[in-house]
Enzyme design. Structure first.
Site, PDB file in Angstrom:
ATOM      1  N   ASP A   1      -1.274   0.464  -5.694  1.00  0.00           N
ATOM      2  CA  ASP A   1      -2.126  -0.710  -5.549  1.00  0.00           C
ATOM      3  C   ASP A   1      -3.197  -0.789  -6.631  1.00  0.00           C
ATOM      4  OD1 ASP A   1      -0.602  -1.042  -3.332  1.00  0.00           O
ATOM      5  OD2 ASP A   1      -2.177  -0.546  -1.893  1.00  0.00           O
TER       6      ASP A   1
ATOM      7  N   TYR B   1       2.282   6.215   9.459  1.00  0.00           N
ATOM      8  CA  TYR B   1       2.368   6.472   8.013  1.00  0.00           C
ATOM      9  C   TYR B   1       2.514   7.977   7.772  1.00  0.00           C
ATOM     10  CZ  TYR B   1       0.886   6.257   3.076  1.00  0.00           C
ATOM     11  OH  TYR B   1       0.804   6.369   1.711  1.00  0.00           O
TER      12      TYR B   1
HETATM   13 MG    MG Z   1      -5.406  -1.713   1.243  1.00  0.00          MG
END
Ligand code: MG
Ligand code: ADP
Length: 406
Positions: free
Chosen positions: A186, A238
């Site tokens: 990201d 996760y």
């Molecule tokens: Mg985020």
């Protein structure tokens, strides 16, 4: 004559408004205004903690930061987007500790902390943020916030950070300060993407390549379908996936699942036949996790090959196959994401998949430009028929990464 219409003029106007708002909040003009984008991942999901491949592109949606340096070392942050209920948060970097539970201000505070920890001569600053990145939609508003903060501080203090270093410091802020165990995708997307390209990133050696992705030129559109749902399976789900991947790598005697070549997958799966499932009945077992990661890395390579060959339509089936793998093997999809993908396919989309971590958030849909409105309409109808809230659907135009605007 200067053209004062169009997106460029709109962007400049927004930057000026953000600077003006800074002046209202802090009583003086900012030294500059910076921007960092949200992102969607085209392909390569849950591969970035397996040393694998990812391929995000930056969205036109950005988080802007107007900023000015402060001589006293204090960091003051203010968000126009609801964070902190419009109040200024005042932080003393010397006193900052990881996981301080300070809400949204932990993100910019984490950046100041990570820069100081790296021994960089960063001082104080006043920052005001204005964002068009949907928050919590899997489009990485958190990385946009981190990267725009890092870039503003980098330029205010002449730190001379490369984009890659800036991304790594931003990831460290999110991992070690905010306490979210995200990979490097990201922040790299927000820092390094360029207009008209998807960014291929090898998360092992961080080598990257800008892959031309001219959707408009090919008569195509990539729609983002923000389902507006976020199923709070959260960190446990996760962590379970990560644990399965690590177990698979250990059992196969490799450093990371990236090291399992696609051609060796059948043998690898045979070798894992004795490995039992994980601690969570709803998660994948080791074999399914391995199969997802190995096939997903292969799909990234196949997508690049098609894009390099000027065959963008050919990536559609790879997107859809990626969704099936995330749904059936890795088990990170949800009813709303599955419905978006299914309805898109039934309406004639070239391909579709969930994007981001899963359990809600967004999907991407590749469509012929002429069919975009019809496909979007069908997805919306399918959501209504299933009793889901209306999704937010918009085109993902491959856009620029972080930059200075004023
Ligand atoms: Mg985020
Ligand atoms: P995503 O990155 O997918 O949007 P995250 O949960 O990782 O979702 O990050 C969202 C969080 O980031 C928000 O809850 C908020 O704390 C912070 N955030 C992001 N953008 C802003 C903003 N413009 N102003 C204030 N806080 C923000």
């Amino acid at each position: 004559m200067t053209d004062t219409s169009g997106p460029a003029a709109d962007r400049e106007q927004r930057a000026r408004r953000t600077a003006e708002r800074f002046r209202e909040v802090y009583g003086a003009a900012p030294a500059g205004v910076w921007a960092a984008p949200g992102r969607v991942n085209l392909i390569g999901e849950h591969t970035d903690y397996n040393d694998g491949f990812v391929m995000p592109l930056a969205l036109p949606h950005t988080t802007l930061a107007a900023a000015a340096p402060r001589a006293d070392g204090v960091l003051r942050v203010h968000s126009g987007d609801g964070g902190g209920n419009g109040r200024i948060a005042e932080l003393r970097p010397a006193a900052l500790r990881p996981a301080s539970g300070g809400g949204w201000a932990d993100y910019p505070a984490g950046i100041a902390w990570a820069l100081r920890e790296a021994g960089l001569p960063v001082g104080g600053a006043d920052l005001h943020y204005d964002s068009t990145v949907p928050v919590g939609a899997g489009l990485s508003s958190s990385a946009a916030l981190e990267v725009v903060t890092a870039l503003a501080l980098d330029e205010l203090y002449g730190l001379g950070l490369t984009r890659q270093r800036l991304a790594r410091l931003a990831q460290r802020a999110e991992n070690a300060f905010v306490g979210v165990p995200c990979g490097i995708m990201d922040q790299t997307a927000a820092a390094c993407c360029t207009d008209g390209h998807a960014l291929f990133l090898d998360t092992r050696d961080l080598v990257q390549r800008q892959v031309p992705f001219d959707l408009a030129g090919a008569g195509l559109r990539l729609l983002v379908v923000d389902t507006r749902v976020r199923h709070e399976l959260g960190d446990g789900a996760y962590a379970q996936r990560r644990a399965m991947c690590e177990r698979g790598a250990r059992a196969l005697g490799v450093h990371a699942l990236r090291d399992v070549p696609y051609a060796h997958l059948p043998a690898a799966l045979d070798g894992l036949a004795a490995e039992r499932g994980g601690p969570d009945a709803d998660g994948p077992d080791v074999r399914a996790a391995v199969r997802h990661v190995v096939t997903e890395n292969r799909r990234v390579e196949d997508v690049i090959a098609h894009l390099d060959a000027g065959e963008p339509r050919a990536i559609g089936p790879l997107l859809t196959a990626g969704h099936a793998s995330l749904r059936d093997d890795f088990r990170v999809s949800c009813a709303e994401l599955d419905l978006a993908v299914e309805a898109a396919g039934a309406a004639g989309a070239l391909g579709a998949r969930m994007t981001g971590g899963g359990f809600g958030g967004s999907a991407v849909v590749l469509v012929e430009e002429a069919a975009a409105d019809t496909v979007a309409g069908r997805i919306t109808e399918a959501f209504a028929a299933a009793g889901h809230a209306a999704p937010r659907i918009f085109p993902a135009v491959p856009s620029a990464g972080a930059r200075r605007l004023l």
